[in-house]
Design an enzyme around this catalytic site. Structure first.
Site, PDB file in Angstrom:
ATOM      1  N   TYR A 265      72.380 -50.220  36.867  1.00 28.15           N
ATOM      2  CA  TYR A 265      73.250 -50.411  35.693  1.00 28.15           C
ATOM      3  C   TYR A 265      72.524 -51.179  34.589  1.00 28.15           C
ATOM      4  O   TYR A 265      72.772 -50.965  33.401  1.00 28.15           O
ATOM      5  CB  TYR A 265      74.570 -51.086  36.110  1.00 28.15           C
ATOM      6  CG  TYR A 265      75.397 -50.137  36.960  1.00 28.15           C
ATOM      7  CD1 TYR A 265      75.449 -50.268  38.348  1.00 28.15           C
ATOM      8  CD2 TYR A 265      76.050 -49.054  36.374  1.00 28.15           C
ATOM      9  CE1 TYR A 265      76.159 -49.369  39.130  1.00 28.15           C
ATOM     10  CE2 TYR A 265      76.767 -48.131  37.152  1.00 28.15           C
ATOM     11  CZ  TYR A 265      76.798 -48.293  38.530  1.00 28.15           C
ATOM     12  OH  TYR A 265      77.482 -47.366  39.298  1.00 28.15           O
TER      13      TYR A 265
ATOM     14  N   GLN B  81      86.881 -41.499  32.117  1.00 30.33           N
ATOM     15  CA  GLN B  81      86.211 -41.796  33.387  1.00 30.33           C
ATOM     16  C   GLN B  81      84.856 -42.437  33.101  1.00 30.33           C
ATOM     17  O   GLN B  81      84.175 -42.888  34.009  1.00 30.33           O
ATOM     18  CB  GLN B  81      86.008 -40.520  34.215  1.00 30.33           C
ATOM     19  CG  GLN B  81      87.297 -39.797  34.557  1.00 30.33           C
ATOM     20  CD  GLN B  81      87.011 -38.459  35.207  1.00 30.33           C
ATOM     21  OE1 GLN B  81      86.839 -38.350  36.430  1.00 30.33           O
ATOM     22  NE2 GLN B  81      86.934 -37.429  34.386  1.00 30.33           N
TER      23      GLN B  81
ATOM     24  N   VAL C  63      81.954 -44.991  31.598  1.00 25.71           N
ATOM     25  CA  VAL C  63      81.785 -46.443  31.437  1.00 25.71           C
ATOM     26  C   VAL C  63      81.070 -46.749  30.116  1.00 25.71           C
ATOM     27  O   VAL C  63      80.967 -47.915  29.732  1.00 25.71           O
ATOM     28  CB  VAL C  63      81.011 -47.050  32.637  1.00 25.71           C
ATOM     29  CG1 VAL C  63      81.809 -46.861  33.934  1.00 25.71           C
ATOM     30  CG2 VAL C  63      79.606 -46.472  32.782  1.00 25.71           C
TER      31      VAL C  63
ATOM     32  N   HIS D 225      87.383 -46.050  35.259  1.00 27.01           N
ATOM     33  CA  HIS D 225      86.277 -46.360  36.192  1.00 27.01           C
ATOM     34  C   HIS D 225      85.483 -47.574  35.741  1.00 27.01           C
ATOM     35  O   HIS D 225      84.370 -47.811  36.220  1.00 27.01           O
ATOM     36  CB  HIS D 225      85.333 -45.136  36.309  1.00 27.01           C
ATOM     37  CG  HIS D 225      85.956 -43.995  37.039  1.00 27.01           C
ATOM     38  ND1 HIS D 225      85.445 -42.726  37.007  1.00 27.01           N
ATOM     39  CD2 HIS D 225      87.081 -43.923  37.800  1.00 27.01           C
ATOM     40  CE1 HIS D 225      86.209 -41.917  37.739  1.00 27.01           C
ATOM     41  NE2 HIS D 225      87.216 -42.619  38.215  1.00 27.01           N
TER      42      HIS D 225
ATOM     43  N   CYS E  23      83.402 -61.006  39.012  1.00 24.31           N
ATOM     44  CA  CYS E  23      83.009 -61.856  40.149  1.00 24.31           C
ATOM     45  C   CYS E  23      83.803 -61.418  41.378  1.00 24.31           C
ATOM     46  O   CYS E  23      85.044 -61.374  41.342  1.00 24.31           O
ATOM     47  CB  CYS E  23      83.321 -63.324  39.807  1.00 24.31           C
ATOM     48  SG  CYS E  23      83.112 -64.414  41.227  1.00 24.31           S
TER      49      CYS E  23
ATOM     50  N   CYS F 193      78.596 -67.184  38.741  1.00 19.87           N
ATOM     51  CA  CYS F 193      79.808 -66.823  37.987  1.00 19.87           C
ATOM     52  C   CYS F 193      80.170 -68.021  37.105  1.00 19.87           C
ATOM     53  O   CYS F 193      80.257 -69.157  37.610  1.00 19.87           O
ATOM     54  CB  CYS F 193      80.929 -66.538  38.988  1.00 19.87           C
ATOM     55  SG  CYS F 193      82.574 -66.560  38.248  1.00 19.87           S
TER      56      CYS F 193
ATOM     57  N   GLY G 154      85.175 -32.353  29.245  1.00 19.35           N
ATOM     58  CA  GLY G 154      83.875 -32.727  29.809  1.00 19.35           C
ATOM     59  C   GLY G 154      83.959 -33.367  31.173  1.00 19.35           C
ATOM     60  O   GLY G 154      83.323 -34.386  31.426  1.00 19.35           O
TER      61      GLY G 154
ATOM     62  N   SER H 258      84.125 -32.379  35.565  1.00 22.53           N
ATOM     63  CA  SER H 258      83.948 -31.286  36.539  1.00 22.53           C
ATOM     64  C   SER H 258      85.167 -31.148  37.447  1.00 22.53           C
ATOM     65  O   SER H 258      85.260 -30.219  38.234  1.00 22.53           O
ATOM     66  CB  SER H 258      82.702 -31.555  37.396  1.00 22.53           C
ATOM     67  OG  SER H 258      82.840 -32.832  38.023  1.00 22.53           O
TER      68      SER H 258
ATOM     69  N   ALA I  26      81.698 -29.512  23.692  1.00 21.73           N
ATOM     70  CA  ALA I  26      82.927 -30.162  23.169  1.00 21.73           C
ATOM     71  C   ALA I  26      82.789 -30.530  21.695  1.00 21.73           C
ATOM     72  O   ALA I  26      83.770 -30.543  20.957  1.00 21.73           O
ATOM     73  CB  ALA I  26      83.227 -31.407  24.000  1.00 21.73           C
TER      74      ALA I  26
HETATM   75  N1  APR Z   1      80.707 -30.258  26.331  1.00 22.52           N
HETATM   76  C1  APR Z   1      81.707 -30.080  27.245  1.00 22.52           C
HETATM   77  N2  APR Z   1      81.538 -30.216  28.574  1.00 22.52           N
HETATM   78  C2  APR Z   1      80.300 -30.550  29.006  1.00 22.52           C
HETATM   79  C3  APR Z   1      79.205 -30.752  28.128  1.00 22.52           C
HETATM   80  C4  APR Z   1      79.449 -30.580  26.739  1.00 22.52           C
HETATM   81  N3  APR Z   1      78.473 -30.736  25.828  1.00 22.52           N
HETATM   82  N4  APR Z   1      78.104 -31.057  28.874  1.00 22.52           N
HETATM   83  C5  APR Z   1      78.497 -31.048  30.166  1.00 22.52           C
HETATM   84  N5  APR Z   1      79.805 -30.739  30.250  1.00 22.52           N
HETATM   85  C6  APR Z   1      80.638 -30.632  31.454  1.00 22.52           C
HETATM   86  C7  APR Z   1      79.923 -30.069  32.647  1.00 22.52           C
HETATM   87  O1  APR Z   1      80.079 -28.651  32.677  1.00 22.52           O
HETATM   88  C8  APR Z   1      80.638 -30.735  33.822  1.00 22.52           C
HETATM   89  O2  APR Z   1      81.705 -29.909  34.309  1.00 22.52           O
HETATM   90  O3  APR Z   1      80.995 -31.959  31.819  1.00 22.52           O
HETATM   91  C9  APR Z   1      81.229 -32.007  33.220  1.00 22.52           C
HETATM   92  C10 APR Z   1      80.583 -33.274  33.757  1.00 22.52           C
HETATM   93  O4  APR Z   1      80.923 -33.350  35.124  1.00 22.52           O
HETATM   94  P1  APR Z   1      80.401 -34.611  35.987  1.00 22.52           P
HETATM   95  O5  APR Z   1      78.942 -34.790  35.761  1.00 22.52           O
HETATM   96  O6  APR Z   1      80.908 -34.396  37.383  1.00 22.52           O
HETATM   97  O7  APR Z   1      81.110 -35.862  35.335  1.00 22.52           O
HETATM   98  P2  APR Z   1      82.605 -36.360  35.549  1.00 22.52           P
HETATM   99  O8  APR Z   1      83.537 -35.224  35.793  1.00 22.52           O
HETATM  100  O9  APR Z   1      82.925 -37.288  34.440  1.00 22.52           O
HETATM  101  O10 APR Z   1      82.488 -37.224  36.916  1.00 22.52           O
HETATM  102  C11 APR Z   1      83.644 -37.918  37.322  1.00 22.52           C
HETATM  103  O11 APR Z   1      82.378 -38.935  39.097  1.00 22.52           O
HETATM  104  O12 APR Z   1      80.446 -39.932  39.865  1.00 22.52           O
HETATM  105  C12 APR Z   1      81.728 -40.179  39.407  1.00 22.52           C
HETATM  106  O13 APR Z   1      82.435 -42.177  38.401  1.00 22.52           O
HETATM  107  C13 APR Z   1      81.710 -41.013  38.147  1.00 22.52           C
HETATM  108  O14 APR Z   1      83.285 -40.946  36.321  1.00 22.52           O
HETATM  109  C14 APR Z   1      82.444 -40.148  37.127  1.00 22.52           C
HETATM  110  C15 APR Z   1      83.237 -39.184  37.998  1.00 22.52           C
HETATM  111 ZN    ZN Z   2      83.804 -66.325  40.136  1.00 22.54          ZN
END
Ligand code: APR
Ligand code: ZN
Length: 230
Positions: free
Chosen positions: A53, A89, A91, A107, A115, A134, A173, A175, A217
């Site tokens: 991070y 979702q 950060v 998330h 802490c 902390c 955006g 999955s 998007a």
């Molecule tokens: N425009 C629209 N959609 C897009 C673009 C774009 N330019 N680029 C990628 N995508 C889509 C991809 O097709 C995919 O389906 O965004 C999606 C990203 O999916 P993930 O990488 O799985 O991300 P997300 O769905 O936010 O993951 C959810 O999983 O690992 C955990 O905590 C983490 O918050 C995260 C959660």
């Molecule tokens: Zn503390």
């Protein structure tokens, strides 16, 4: 005047140069989720998690919002707070940088750490290390304020309420593989909302979406939101 629920995922920040998780060359291609995004992984190797991070923080800081973030911010300003409920979702803070407010980071957020001893939340834009005391209780148990797998996402009571009362549900955006966020569309649909997915490709919970708009998007979302019958 409709109530609108917006859920964003990593895909909305992809065109701002931030990696998604499951696309080719995504974050989970180079790191094992259980090592850097689980409580067990954190306890086993807090330094690896902090390094992960600490590396992400400046990358996210440098990123700029794209047209999709800006379209949501414009829409939010127009509808004002009571009509739009924005959950991410992600950060990263690109929604805030685009001018959005009241963004629910279910998330967690990259600019905070928490802490594990006293649950005090600290704003941070610098690297954090496990042995940093902390400021509230002095113990050495600081963790990024990011919801790891196995932990409860934030704002869930509020989110449940909003899903039952929204007229329009828009996912952008994401999955649709990680719950509970992946289940939000089913709840919204059950309670009568019209549901939209803006994504690069179809996703696992496609069947619940009345409308699936494929494409980047930053191109597909602005014309839709700018013309949505408020
Ligand atoms: N425009 C629209 N959609 C897009 C673009 C774009 N330019 N680029 C990628 N995508 C889509 C991809 O097709 C995919 O389906 O965004 C999606 C990203 O999916 P993930 O990488 O799985 O991300 P997300 O769905 O936010 O993951 C959810 O999983 O690992 C955990 O905590 C983490 O918050 C995260 C959660
Ligand atoms: Zn503390």
């Amino acid at each position: 005047m409709k109530n609108v629920f917006i859920l964003t995922g990593a895909g909305i920040s992809a065109e701002s140069g931030l990696k998604t998780f499951r696309d080719t060359n995504g974050l989970w291609e180079n790191f094992k989720v259980e090592d850097v995004a689980s409580i067990e992984g954190f306890i086993k190797n807090p330094k690896l998690v902090h390094d992960f991070y600490n590396h992400l923080r400046p990358v996210m800081d440098k990123a700029e919002p794209n047209a999709a973030h800006l379209a949501i911010s414009r829409f939010q300003q127009l509808l004002q707070n009571e009509r739009i409920y924005l959950v991410t979702q992600n950060v990263d803070l690109l929604h805030e940088k685009a001018g959005s407010f009241n963004v629910k980071h279910m998330h967690g957020r990259i600019d905070e750490c928490v802490c594990l001893q006293c649950h005090h939340v600290i704003k941070t834009d610098k690297d954090i290390a496990y042995n940093m005391p902390c400021p509230a209780c002095g113990s050495h148990a600081l963790k990024p304020n990011i919801v790891f797998f196995g932990e409860m996402p934030m704002f869930m009571d509020e989110i449940e309420q909003q899903l039952k009362t929204c007229d329009i549900f828009i996912a952008i955006g994401t999955s649709g593989v990680v719950y509970p966020a992946a289940g939000f569309v089913a709840t919204a649909k059950y309670y009568g909302a019209e549901t939209y997915l803006f994504n690069l490709e179809g996703c696992q919970n496609n069947a619940y979406f009345d409308h699936v708009i494929l494409g980047p998007a930053s191109e597909t979302l602005p014309p839709f939101l700018d013309n949505l019958d408020k």
